[in-house]
Design an enzyme around this catalytic site. Structure first.
Site, PDB file in Angstrom:
ATOM      1  N   ARG A  33     -65.833 -59.469 117.629  1.00 25.30           N
ATOM      2  CA  ARG A  33     -66.730 -59.110 118.749  1.00 25.30           C
ATOM      3  C   ARG A  33     -65.937 -58.451 119.873  1.00 25.30           C
ATOM      4  NH1 ARG A  33     -70.531 -64.469 118.107  1.00 25.30           N
ATOM      5  NH2 ARG A  33     -71.269 -63.856 116.046  1.00 25.30           N
ATOM      6  N   GLU A 177     -76.361 -78.118 111.868  1.00 25.17           N
ATOM      7  CA  GLU A 177     -76.814 -76.723 111.899  1.00 25.17           C
ATOM      8  C   GLU A 177     -76.957 -76.143 110.491  1.00 25.17           C
ATOM      9  OE1 GLU A 177     -74.138 -74.004 113.880  1.00 25.17           O
ATOM     10  OE2 GLU A 177     -75.664 -72.438 114.007  1.00 25.17           O
ATOM     11  N   LYS A 219     -79.942 -78.371 114.759  1.00 25.53           N
ATOM     12  CA  LYS A 219     -79.784 -76.997 115.279  1.00 25.53           C
ATOM     13  C   LYS A 219     -80.217 -76.009 114.198  1.00 25.53           C
ATOM     14  CE  LYS A 219     -76.403 -73.737 117.091  1.00 25.53           C
ATOM     15  NZ  LYS A 219     -75.345 -73.526 118.066  1.00 25.53           N
ATOM     16  N   SER A 261     -79.382 -68.779 117.919  1.00 27.51           N
ATOM     17  CA  SER A 261     -80.069 -67.491 118.119  1.00 27.51           C
ATOM     18  C   SER A 261     -79.905 -66.589 116.908  1.00 27.51           C
ATOM     19  CB  SER A 261     -79.606 -66.804 119.398  1.00 27.51           C
ATOM     20  OG  SER A 261     -78.218 -66.552 119.417  1.00 27.51           O
ATOM     21  N   ARG A 294     -74.727 -65.941 120.825  1.00 27.36           N
ATOM     22  CA  ARG A 294     -74.865 -64.533 121.218  1.00 27.36           C
ATOM     23  C   ARG A 294     -75.981 -64.292 122.211  1.00 27.36           C
ATOM     24  NH1 ARG A 294     -74.823 -62.819 115.058  1.00 27.36           N
ATOM     25  NH2 ARG A 294     -75.292 -65.040 114.963  1.00 27.36           N
TER      26      ARG A 294
HETATM   27  P1  13P Z   1     -75.743 -67.808 117.663  1.00 24.26           P
HETATM   28  O1  13P Z   1     -76.721 -68.309 118.695  1.00 24.26           O
HETATM   29  O2  13P Z   1     -75.040 -66.548 118.047  1.00 24.26           O
HETATM   30  O3  13P Z   1     -76.369 -67.773 116.286  1.00 24.26           O
HETATM   31  O4  13P Z   1     -74.586 -68.889 117.600  1.00 24.26           O
HETATM   32  C1  13P Z   1     -74.900 -70.217 117.439  1.00 24.26           C
HETATM   33  C2  13P Z   1     -73.867 -70.909 116.678  1.00 24.26           C
HETATM   34  O5  13P Z   1     -73.456 -71.986 117.051  1.00 24.26           O
HETATM   35  C3  13P Z   1     -73.374 -70.295 115.439  1.00 24.26           C
HETATM   36  O6  13P Z   1     -72.692 -71.238 114.671  1.00 24.26           O
END
Ligand code: 13P
Length: 347
Positions: A33, A177, A219, A261, A294
């Site tokens: 990035r 997640e 998540k 996100s 992001r």
């Molecule tokens: P993003 O919101 O950019 O998807 O990142 C969240 C995250 O914790 C990725 O592992």
């Protein structure tokens, strides 16, 4: 730490309409990035960027916790303080990404499994000693006509459940997640089907592995059409599909659900979260919040560009996006107010 203390931390992570900021990108992802914006990919610039984020004035008003990576949690700020002590001082819970990234799942071409269970208990104990209060582990599920396989769903769901129990055993709240990726041409109903499958599998394994539901945060992804799908749905359709999927799969004992996100713009992520709250207010048993990477960082990263003289403007953009995410939790986000971007006001 006993179960009630852990459950209290999990509840506090979504209290006051706050959410999490994810700044736990691996060194490789962070460097990619940075490279896209011409920012030097040095440990010093990564530290400077993350320090800029967590020292954003007023961040604690909308952010309850920050997810760090191993590099950052061991770094010191420019003033010689550890990131953990800095976060403690500003009233934001320090968290840590503890998975070791993904590899190809053997026997399942094109599918991934997350590594990091071996030795996890000892690593978590070290992070808890450093001062982390919660942890994060990401499983990745790719979608096309043949994927995900049952083997991939089960393997990732079990790894997430085992990670969650180990966290609770050492006194950290697990942020779980399971990310269904946006890449691909699948439509929204297919994303809903896959998201439902991975969440059902996770909670089945969570039961078997004795995860305390009251002391975890989920998540997940929002339920969206794939990025290459011709049919991109509106916010109402996304809100209905996402919340219905969660109502079908996530037990009411789970205190909080905090969306990733996944590559959505900050505006879209806020608008969609806002619509969920407008349409389902009073009908959801859990706190529905955000854990954006992001969607909070990207505009600010573009402003900063690696230059310390732009830090204040970048912090205004961080504060703005975090404030918009909080406004979305209240059903008060208004995309037409994005013009107020750098005033630091909530939307
Ligand atoms: P993003 O919101 O950019 O998807 O990142 C969240 C995250 O914790 C990725 O592992």
């Amino acid at each position: 730490m006993n179960a009630d203390d852990l459950a209290e931390i999990a509840r506090s992570m979504g209290a006051d309409d706050k959410g999490l900021v994810a700044i736990d990108e691996s060194i490789g992802t962070c460097n990619r990035r940075f490279a896209a914006l011409g920012i030097p990919d040095t440990a010093d610039r990564r530290r400077a960027w993350r320090e800029l984020i967590v020292t954003t004035p007023g961040l604690r008003q909308s952010i309850s916790g920050a997810i760090l990576c191993d590099e950052t949690i061991r770094q010191e700020t420019s003033h010689g303080a550890s990131f953990v002590s800095l976060l403690d001082r500003v009233g934001i819970l320090p968290g840590i990404k503890v998975d070791a990234g993904t590899i190809e799942l053997a026997g399942h071409p094109g599918e991934k499994i997350t590594e990091g269970l071996d030795g996890l208990q000892a690593r978590l104990a070290t992070y808890a000693e450093i001062g982390a209060r919660f942890a994060k582990w990401r499983g990745v599920i790719a979608v096309d006509t043949d994927r995900p396989s049952r083997g991939c769903v089960e393997a990732n769901a079990q790894a997430l459940a085992r990670y969650a129990t180990i966290c609770q055993q050492v006194g950290l709240v697990p942020v779980v997640e399971p990310e269904v990726l946006m890449e691909g041409s699948h439509d929204l109903p297919r994303c809903a089907e896959v998201t439902e499958a991975i969440l059902r599998a996770f909670f089945r394994h969570a039961d078997e592995q004795r995860v305390m539901l009251e002391a975890m945060i989920l998540k997940p992804n929002m339920v969206l059409s794939g990025l290459d799908c011709a049919n991109q749905e509106d916010a109402d359709t996304i809100a209905d599909a996402t919340v219905n999927c969660l109502l079908h799969t996530v037990p009411a004992a789970v205190p909080g659900i905090a969306f990733l996100s996944g590559g959505q713009s900050g505006e879209l992520a806020s608008a969609r979260l806002n619509t969920m709250h407008l349409r389902f207010r009073g009908l959801m048993p859990w706190q529905l919040t955000f854990s954006f990477g992001r969607a909070i960082q990207q505009p600010a990263l573009e402003i900063w560009g690696g230059r310390d003289d732009r830090a204040q403007a970048a912090q205004a953009a961080i504060r703005h996006r975090a404030g918009c995410s909080q406004a979305a939790r209240r059903g008060l986000y208004d995309a037409s107010n994005e013009i107020r971007r750098f005033t630091g006001m909530a939307c």
